[in-house]
Design a protein around this motif. Structure first.
Motif, short mmCIF file in Angstrom:
data_model
loop_
_atom_site.label_atom_id
_atom_site.label_comp_id
_atom_site.label_asym_id
_atom_site.label_seq_id
_atom_site.Cartn_x
_atom_site.Cartn_y
_atom_site.Cartn_z
N PHE A 87 0.80 -1.22 0.00
CA PHE A 87 0.00 0.00 0.00
C PHE A 87 0.84 1.28 0.00
CE2 PHE A 87 -2.92 -3.03 2.13
CZ PHE A 87 -4.01 -2.91 1.28
N HIS A 88 0.25 2.30 -0.60
CA HIS A 88 0.74 3.68 -0.54
C HIS A 88 -0.47 4.53 -0.18
CE1 HIS A 88 3.55 1.57 -3.14
NE2 HIS A 88 4.46 2.44 -2.73
N ASP A 135 5.59 14.01 1.98
CA ASP A 135 4.79 14.14 3.21
C ASP A 135 3.33 13.76 2.97
OD1 ASP A 135 6.97 14.97 4.66
OD2 ASP A 135 6.53 17.11 4.47
N HIS A 136 2.91 13.74 1.70
CA HIS A 136 1.52 13.45 1.35
C HIS A 136 1.34 12.12 0.62
CE1 HIS A 136 0.16 17.38 2.69
NE2 HIS A 136 1.26 17.86 2.15
N LEU A 137 2.43 11.39 0.41
CA LEU A 137 2.36 10.09 -0.24
C LEU A 137 3.27 9.15 0.57
CD1 LEU A 137 2.51 9.44 -4.07
CD2 LEU A 137 2.85 7.73 -2.33
N LEU A 138 2.64 8.36 1.44
CA LEU A 138 3.37 7.52 2.37
C LEU A 138 3.44 6.09 1.87
CD1 LEU A 138 1.77 8.89 5.67
CD2 LEU A 138 3.74 9.77 4.41
N HIS A 139 4.60 5.47 2.01
CA HIS A 139 4.85 4.10 1.54
C HIS A 139 4.77 3.12 2.70
CE1 HIS A 139 6.82 5.07 -2.49
NE2 HIS A 139 6.53 6.23 -1.96
N TYR A 140 4.15 1.98 2.46
CA TYR A 140 4.07 0.90 3.45
C TYR A 140 4.67 -0.36 2.85
CZ TYR A 140 1.66 4.45 5.83
OH TYR A 140 1.39 5.66 6.43
N GLU A 163 -2.19 -1.40 8.35
CA GLU A 163 -2.73 -0.26 9.09
C GLU A 163 -1.59 0.64 9.53
OE1 GLU A 163 -3.47 -1.09 13.70
OE2 GLU A 163 -4.70 -2.37 12.44
N VAL A 164 -1.96 1.86 9.85
CA VAL A 164 -0.99 2.84 10.32
C VAL A 164 -1.70 3.78 11.30
CG1 VAL A 164 -1.44 4.45 8.41
CG2 VAL A 164 0.75 4.53 9.64
N THR A 165 -0.97 4.27 12.27
CA THR A 165 -1.49 5.29 13.18
C THR A 165 -0.70 6.56 12.93
OG1 THR A 165 -2.13 3.63 14.82
CG2 THR A 165 -1.89 5.90 15.60
N MET A 192 -2.08 0.76 -4.80
CA MET A 192 -1.23 -0.42 -4.66
C MET A 192 -0.01 -0.27 -5.56
SD MET A 192 -0.96 -3.38 -3.12
CE MET A 192 -2.59 -3.58 -2.43
N GLY A 193 1.16 -0.57 -5.00
CA GLY A 193 2.39 -0.53 -5.77
C GLY A 193 3.03 -1.91 -5.85
#
Length: 146
Positions: free
Chosen positions: A74-75, A94-99, A105-107, A124-125
């Motif tokens: 996910f992004h 700062d506006h496009l976060l990579h997981y 999930e993220v907090t 999805m990447g």
């Protein structure tokens, strides 16, 4: 003359096939494949820190670098539209976060989601952070952080 016309026709057809092949999808998702933001729901009023839960159907999660078929990670787009060019790796901002560890999930605290209205959207990447073709993009939701 007929031979020249036939040769021109074959050339045009083969050239068209090459163009069509270049534009062909690089990925074939199972029917019904999708990603979504499970929580919070669109329209929710939330307090910081905000936990965002990612959902997926018909796609296997895999960390960045893992080239397993039908997989990705996910992004999260915050207050930003999906990039126009989805053929290159998604940038980290700062506006496009990579997981890239295949998190679901993220907090986020006030440094990422300050008080106010925000839009959230997932994309999805693949193993290299490039959106698949066709891209899997969630519906954009709006939340208000109080």
């Amino acid at each position: 003359m007929r031979t020249l016309a036939l040769a021109a026709l074959l050339f045009a057809v083969s050239g068209g096939a090459a163009i069509a092949a270049d534009a062909a999808p690089d990925h074939f998702w199972p029917a019904g494949a999708k990603i979504n933001i499970v929580s919070p729901k669109s329209g929710a009023k939330v307090k910081s820190p905000v936990t965002i839960v990612f959902g997926h159907k018909g796609v296997e999660l895999a960390p960045a670098g893992d080239k397993t078929p039908n997989s990705g990670h996910f992004h999260l787009l915050i207050d930003e539209a999906a990039p126009a060019d989805l053929t290159v790796p998604l940038p980290t901002t700062d506006h496009l976060l990579h997981y890239g560890k295949a998190q679901t999930e993220v907090t986020l605290d006030a440094s990422k989601l300050p008080a106010g209205k925000h839009t959230l959207q997932l994309i999805m990447g693949d193993a290299s952070h490039i959106p698949h073709s066709p891209a899997l993009v969630s519906k954009k939701i709006t939340i208000t952080v109080e």
